[in-house]
Enzyme design. Structure first.
Site, mmCIF file in Angstrom:
data_model
loop_
_atom_site.group_PDB
_atom_site.id
_atom_site.type_symbol
_atom_site.label_atom_id
_atom_site.label_comp_id
_atom_site.label_asym_id
_atom_site.label_seq_id
_atom_site.Cartn_x
_atom_site.Cartn_y
_atom_site.Cartn_z
ATOM 1 N N LYS A 47 0.815 -1.223 0.000
ATOM 2 C CA LYS A 47 0.000 0.000 0.000
ATOM 3 C C LYS A 47 0.842 1.264 0.000
ATOM 4 O O LYS A 47 0.396 2.307 -0.465
ATOM 5 C CB LYS A 47 -0.971 -0.002 1.188
ATOM 6 C CG LYS A 47 -2.101 -0.996 0.988
ATOM 7 C CD LYS A 47 -3.269 -0.744 1.902
ATOM 8 C CE LYS A 47 -4.406 -1.684 1.545
ATOM 9 N NZ LYS A 47 -5.576 -1.516 2.374
ATOM 10 N N LYS A 80 -10.803 -2.782 -3.362
ATOM 11 C CA LYS A 80 -11.411 -1.438 -3.407
ATOM 12 C C LYS A 80 -10.425 -0.433 -3.970
ATOM 13 O O LYS A 80 -10.774 0.418 -4.767
ATOM 14 C CB LYS A 80 -11.771 -0.987 -1.993
ATOM 15 C CG LYS A 80 -12.873 -1.744 -1.348
ATOM 16 C CD LYS A 80 -13.168 -1.127 0.031
ATOM 17 C CE LYS A 80 -13.726 -2.148 0.982
ATOM 18 N NZ LYS A 80 -12.920 -2.337 2.187
ATOM 19 N N LYS A 140 -5.856 -9.615 -6.643
ATOM 20 C CA LYS A 140 -7.114 -9.731 -5.891
ATOM 21 C C LYS A 140 -8.050 -8.584 -6.267
ATOM 22 O O LYS A 140 -7.599 -7.482 -6.593
ATOM 23 C CB LYS A 140 -6.860 -9.772 -4.379
ATOM 24 C CG LYS A 140 -6.551 -8.446 -3.710
ATOM 25 C CD LYS A 140 -6.743 -8.523 -2.188
ATOM 26 C CE LYS A 140 -6.596 -7.132 -1.590
ATOM 27 N NZ LYS A 140 -6.971 -7.002 -0.207
HETATM 28 N N1 AQP Z 1 -10.537 -10.196 -3.313
HETATM 29 C C1 AQP Z 1 -10.858 -10.699 -2.121
HETATM 30 N N2 AQP Z 1 -11.125 -12.020 -2.010
HETATM 31 C C2 AQP Z 1 -11.462 -12.557 -0.796
HETATM 32 N N3 AQP Z 1 -11.582 -11.815 0.329
HETATM 33 C C3 AQP Z 1 -11.330 -10.500 0.265
HETATM 34 N N4 AQP Z 1 -11.372 -9.494 1.171
HETATM 35 C C4 AQP Z 1 -11.041 -8.332 0.568
HETATM 36 N N5 AQP Z 1 -10.785 -8.532 -0.735
HETATM 37 C C5 AQP Z 1 -10.958 -9.870 -0.963
HETATM 38 C C6 AQP Z 1 -11.747 -9.672 2.566
HETATM 39 O O1 AQP Z 1 -12.795 -8.770 2.872
HETATM 40 C C7 AQP Z 1 -12.731 -8.453 4.264
HETATM 41 C C8 AQP Z 1 -12.909 -6.989 4.480
HETATM 42 O O2 AQP Z 1 -11.962 -6.277 3.753
HETATM 43 P P1 AQP Z 1 -11.440 -4.898 4.248
HETATM 44 O O3 AQP Z 1 -12.264 -3.851 3.696
HETATM 45 O O4 AQP Z 1 -11.195 -4.871 5.691
HETATM 46 O O5 AQP Z 1 -10.034 -5.077 3.694
HETATM 47 P P2 AQP Z 1 -9.377 -4.645 2.466
HETATM 48 O O6 AQP Z 1 -8.325 -5.687 2.297
HETATM 49 O O7 AQP Z 1 -8.997 -3.248 2.703
HETATM 50 O O8 AQP Z 1 -10.423 -4.738 1.228
HETATM 51 P P3 AQP Z 1 -9.917 -4.383 -0.170
HETATM 52 O O9 AQP Z 1 -11.000 -4.305 -1.124
HETATM 53 O O10 AQP Z 1 -8.825 -5.323 -0.527
HETATM 54 O O11 AQP Z 1 -9.397 -2.930 0.038
HETATM 55 P P4 AQP Z 1 -8.019 -2.331 -0.288
HETATM 56 O O12 AQP Z 1 -8.000 -2.203 -1.763
HETATM 57 O O13 AQP Z 1 -8.061 -1.011 0.427
HETATM 58 O O14 AQP Z 1 -6.965 -3.259 0.236
HETATM 59 C C9 AQP Z 1 -11.376 -8.982 4.771
HETATM 60 O O15 AQP Z 1 -11.624 -10.153 5.516
HETATM 61 C C10 AQP Z 1 -10.629 -9.307 3.525
HETATM 62 O O16 AQP Z 1 -9.759 -10.409 3.707
#
Ligand code: AQP
Length: 332
Positions: free
Chosen positions: A112, A198, A195
């Site tokens: 990140k 967001k 993956k």
């Molecule tokens: N692609 C994915 N496949 C399976 N599980 C996923 N999670 C996120 N992306 C995938 C799971 O969703 C839960 C909540 O996510 P979060 O919002 O706390 O975490 P995150 O990792 O910030 O979500 P994003 O979309 O991946 O955001 P960014 O882009 O900001 O990193 C968690 O249990 C996560 O494992």
């Protein structure tokens, strides 16, 4: 009943299919036989800059989506992280137990902070996994349902729990990650080795639960596959098709084997067309229900306040033990 705990960040207007299939669905299932604590991680959200008005809206949208997905406030404490101050308070104690090098090894920070350079990243983004350890350990849960991307943070959580227990007195339970292999990593529709995320995915690579269903159908139909035509689950050779099969299987309950047989000799077009219909059927009622829940924001705020009261009582009791063991003098 064993406890479960998990959180999700309110960093977008909508959760996506990765969040739903990787985590939220398991939250709903686990609430049947466990005592669940599910929170909206607004304190994690501000590790990167947020517009306050938007953050407030997204927190309520997150609550509405959790309820629409089937999280039941009668059975689960649903709350906002910042409403339970014990998270940040235990976070500080755990920061003081974490080695700098240990925190540095967290790959999510590396990923990140890579974009803007380490100097542009906040210290909060760096220490976020330690706050996450506090989020978890306060509730002494048996399981933490998450996607694969969170495995390393869970390991840090266990290490910190063990260190605290060893240095002071047994206080924390070592939580197990609850990661369902099949849906642990839903991938980007346009870049099926990455993956779905967001922050990282392009608009056509991500399916948001609150997107216009027609748009989601279109995204499925234009998902990147490969130059072959055989519908076969093979994440190494056919990551795009495999991701579509994973989503299809998760939404319908049909096994991947069954889908491979059903689409044998039919090519990717048929698979995509049918999956587009399945997705529309799933997201349409979900979206309607979420929008309906958002009409009564006072009611959402009430559910969250009740959840915070339930969670706060548990969290404060753990924090009292921790403060005592660390040697802090109690007030009064
Ligand atoms: N692609 C994915 N496949 C399976 N599980 C996923 N999670 C996120 N992306 C995938 C799971 O969703 C839960 C909540 O996510 P979060 O919002 O706390 O975490 P995150 O990792 O910030 O979500 P994003 O979309 O991946 O955001 P960014 O882009 O900001 O990193 C968690 O249990 C996560 O494992």
């Amino acid at each position: 009943r064993p406890r479960v705990l998990s959180g999700i960040q309110p960093t977008a207007d909508s959760f996506h299919f990765g969040n739903y299939l990787g985590a939220l669905r398991q939250w709903v299932e686990l609430q049947e036989e466990h005592q669940p604590f599910f929170f909206i991680a607004d304190q994690h959200a501000i590790t990167v800059e947020q517009d306050p008005k938007v953050l407030r809206q997204r927190t309520l949208r997150a609550a509405a989506q959790l309820l629409a997905a089937g999280v039941d406030p009668q059975r689960s404490a649903i709350f906002v992280q910042s409403q339970v101050p014990a998270h940040a308070q235990l976070g500080w104690v755990l920061q003081c137990l974490t080695g700098f090098g240990e925190a540095r090894r967290m790959t999510q920070f590396k990923d990140k902070s890579a974009k803007g350079g380490e100097g542009a990243a906040s210290v909060g983004l760096f220490t976020y996994p330690i706050l996450q350890a506090a989020d978890i350990l306060l509730y002494r849960p048996a399981y933490v349902p998450v996607g694969e991307d969170q495995r390393q943070h869970l390991e840090l959580t266990r290490d910190l729990a063990q260190r605290f227990n060893h240095r002071y007195k047994k206080t924390f339970r070592l939580p197990e990650p609850y990661i369902l292999k099949a849906t642990a990593k839903i991938t980007d529709l346009q870049d099926p080795t990455a993956k779905m995320s967001k922050s990282g995915s392009s608009p056509s690579g991500i399916i948001d639960l609150l997107d216009d269903p027609r748009m989601s159908a279109k995204k499925i139909r234009s998902a990147v596959t490969d130059s072959g035509s055989e519908v076969r689950f093979d994440p190494e050779e056919k990551p795009g098709v495999s991701n579509l099969l994973t989503i299809y299987s998760a939404l319908t309950g049909r096994t991947v084997d069954d889908l491979e047989t059903a689409y044998s000799g039919q090519g990717y077009g048929a698979l995509k067309g049918d999956l587009a219909d399945v997705v529309v059927e799933f997201v349409t009622p979900f979206r309607d229900r979420t929008l309906e829940l958002l009409e009564d924001q006072d009611q959402l705020a009430k559910v969250l306040a009740e959840g915070a009261a339930t969670a706060g009582a548990v969290a404060e009791a753990t924090l009292r033990d921790v403060y005592d063991r660390v040697g802090f003098v109690p007030a009064g």
